[in-house]
Design a protein around this motif. Structure first.
Motif, PDB file in Angstrom:
ATOM      1  N   GLY A  41      16.981  27.081  -6.227  1.00 34.19           N
ATOM      2  CA  GLY A  41      17.428  28.319  -6.166  1.00 34.19           C
ATOM      3  C   GLY A  41      17.049  29.012  -4.477  1.00 34.19           C
ATOM      4  O   GLY A  41      16.716  29.410  -3.682  1.00 34.19           O
ATOM      5  N   MET A  45      20.279  33.005  -5.221  1.00 34.57           N
ATOM      6  CA  MET A  45      20.322  32.113  -6.157  1.00 34.57           C
ATOM      7  C   MET A  45      19.326  31.529  -7.144  1.00 34.57           C
ATOM      8  O   MET A  45      19.203  30.379  -7.593  1.00 34.57           O
ATOM      9  CB  MET A  45      21.190  30.799  -6.079  1.00 34.57           C
ATOM     10  N   THR A  46      17.933  32.364  -6.574  1.00 34.49           N
ATOM     11  CA  THR A  46      16.859  32.211  -7.745  1.00 34.49           C
ATOM     12  C   THR A  46      16.732  31.706  -8.899  1.00 34.49           C
ATOM     13  O   THR A  46      16.263  31.246  -9.431  1.00 34.49           O
ATOM     14  CB  THR A  46      15.882  33.440  -7.074  1.00 34.49           C
ATOM     15  N   ALA A  48      19.114  30.028 -11.132  1.00 29.16           N
ATOM     16  CA  ALA A  48      19.607  29.170 -11.459  1.00 29.16           C
ATOM     17  C   ALA A  48      18.365  27.784 -11.385  1.00 29.16           C
ATOM     18  O   ALA A  48      18.351  26.996 -11.710  1.00 29.16           O
ATOM     19  CB  ALA A  48      20.578  28.532 -10.266  1.00 29.16           C
ATOM     20  N   CYS A 106      20.649  23.191  -7.886  1.00 29.91           N
ATOM     21  CA  CYS A 106      20.915  23.849  -8.987  1.00 29.91           C
ATOM     22  C   CYS A 106      20.171  25.473  -7.880  1.00 29.91           C
ATOM     23  O   CYS A 106      19.262  25.818  -7.464  1.00 29.91           O
ATOM     24  CB  CYS A 106      19.843  24.551 -10.075  1.00 29.91           C
ATOM     25  N   GLY A 107      21.626  25.640  -7.522  1.00 31.22           N
ATOM     26  CA  GLY A 107      22.137  27.106  -7.058  1.00 31.22           C
ATOM     27  C   GLY A 107      21.016  27.109  -5.321  1.00 31.22           C
ATOM     28  O   GLY A 107      20.787  27.684  -4.672  1.00 31.22           O
ATOM     29  N   ASP A 135      25.406  22.567  -6.054  1.00 31.44           N
ATOM     30  CA  ASP A 135      25.363  22.948  -4.658  1.00 31.44           C
ATOM     31  C   ASP A 135      25.245  20.866  -4.058  1.00 31.44           C
ATOM     32  O   ASP A 135      26.010  20.144  -3.365  1.00 31.44           O
ATOM     33  CB  ASP A 135      24.944  23.420  -4.058  1.00 31.44           C
ATOM     34  N   ASP A 226      23.008  24.878 -15.187  1.00 33.80           N
ATOM     35  CA  ASP A 226      21.611  24.926 -14.508  1.00 33.80           C
ATOM     36  C   ASP A 226      20.083  24.246 -16.251  1.00 33.80           C
ATOM     37  O   ASP A 226      19.505  23.522 -15.656  1.00 33.80           O
ATOM     38  CB  ASP A 226      20.878  26.212 -13.927  1.00 33.80           C
TER      39      ASP A 226
END
Length: 286
Positions: A41, A45-46, A48, A106-107, A135, A226
């Motif tokens: 996050g 992208m929090t 995700a 995740c994100g 990522d 996610d």
């Protein structure tokens, strides 16, 4: 270690997953079902990290902590899921919370903060299993982080493009031999591999390869990966046998999408946030 690349594998279906549906004893408490730590996050992208964390909670983890890859936690509380414990990644990693499984990537982004957080996690995870997604895999492919996993199992969850980056080939080459690509990744990184896509392929570090039977095109939407990562971390953290935890999360993720489509929710317009509730219902029905 298996040194012969497999061409096919057994099927992952409900009948092969008894641990997923085992009833819980009456004399249990939240500590009986593990603590999941989510690191991800990054800025923008929090969501995700929240999708992964909410899924981990709804699939049965006793406690879930989130460490956002930002200078400070962007939220004091998740109003949709206030049971989650939210922090920045640095604060989460500086203390031993008794985490029984980690979900990372995740994100999370691909900047220095993300790479530093993951490298620190590899050192500090104290043998707890690790699910590395999104990522996190791109940072690994770029060489910004190294696969110095330490002790404890690792699960990599690439989609075909991420798998191609990790192997130095194209996504189309991955798709042309999905079992072979999953096997190569498992061998190269000494990890479990969940190669996502139609007929998700699961390969153990020893080369045991299986193909999932559930799922539909409704999963082709943002955030479903996610949710899968959170489900993997949850079942592993609940200390199901590792092979059943990995295969069970993959099957349950697809079966949840199948159940939603049967109800008229999708495949068109199905959203990632709807999957965890459907998966929870399936698991409780047994």
């Amino acid at each position: 270690m298996n040194t012969t690349a497999p061409s096919a594998g057994g099927a992952i279906d409900r009948a092969a997953l008894p641990a997923l549906f085992a009833p819980r004893g009456r004399d249990t408490h939240k500590g009986s079902f593990g603590t999941v730590g989510v690191v991800g996050g990054g800025p923008g992208m929090t969501g995700a990290a929240l999708l992964a964390a909410r899924a981990a909670l709804k699939i049965g983890a006793g406690k879930v902590l989130v460490g956002f890859a930002q200078d400070a936690a962007p939220l004091a509380c998740d109003l949709l899921q206030p049971e989650l414990m939210l922090r920045d990644a640095g604060s989460l990693l500086e203390q031993d919370w008794g985490v029984t499984a980690w979900v990372a990537g995740c994100g999370i982004g691909t900047g220095a903060l993300a790479a530093n957080a993951l490298s620190e996690l590899f050192v500090l995870r104290r043998g707890a299993p690790l699910v590395l997604d999104a990522d996190g895999l791109n940072l690994l492919a770029r060489g910004d982080i190294q696969p110095n996993w330490g002790e404890g199992p690792v699960v990599l969850t690439p989609h075909p493009a991420e798998a191609g980056r990790l192997l130095g080939i194209s996504a189309s080459e991955v798709q042309a031999d999905r079992p072979g690509a999953a096997w190569k990744l498992a061998q190269r990184y000494r990890a479990w591999v969940v190669l996502k896509g139609a007929g998700t392929v699961v390969c153990s570090p020893d080369g045991d390869l299986r193909v999932n039977t559930s799922g539909n095109p409704g999963l082709a939407t943002a955030g479903t990966g996610d949710v899968l990562a959170g489900m993997l971390g949850s079942l592993i953290g609940q200390q199901l046998p590792l092979d059943q935890a990995v295969a069970g999360a993959v099957w349950l993720h697809g079966a949840a999408a199948d159940a939603l489509v049967a109800q008229g929710v999708g495949p068109i317009g199905l959203t990632a946030g709807e999957l965890a509730d459907a998966a929870r219902t399936l698991r409780n029905r047994g």
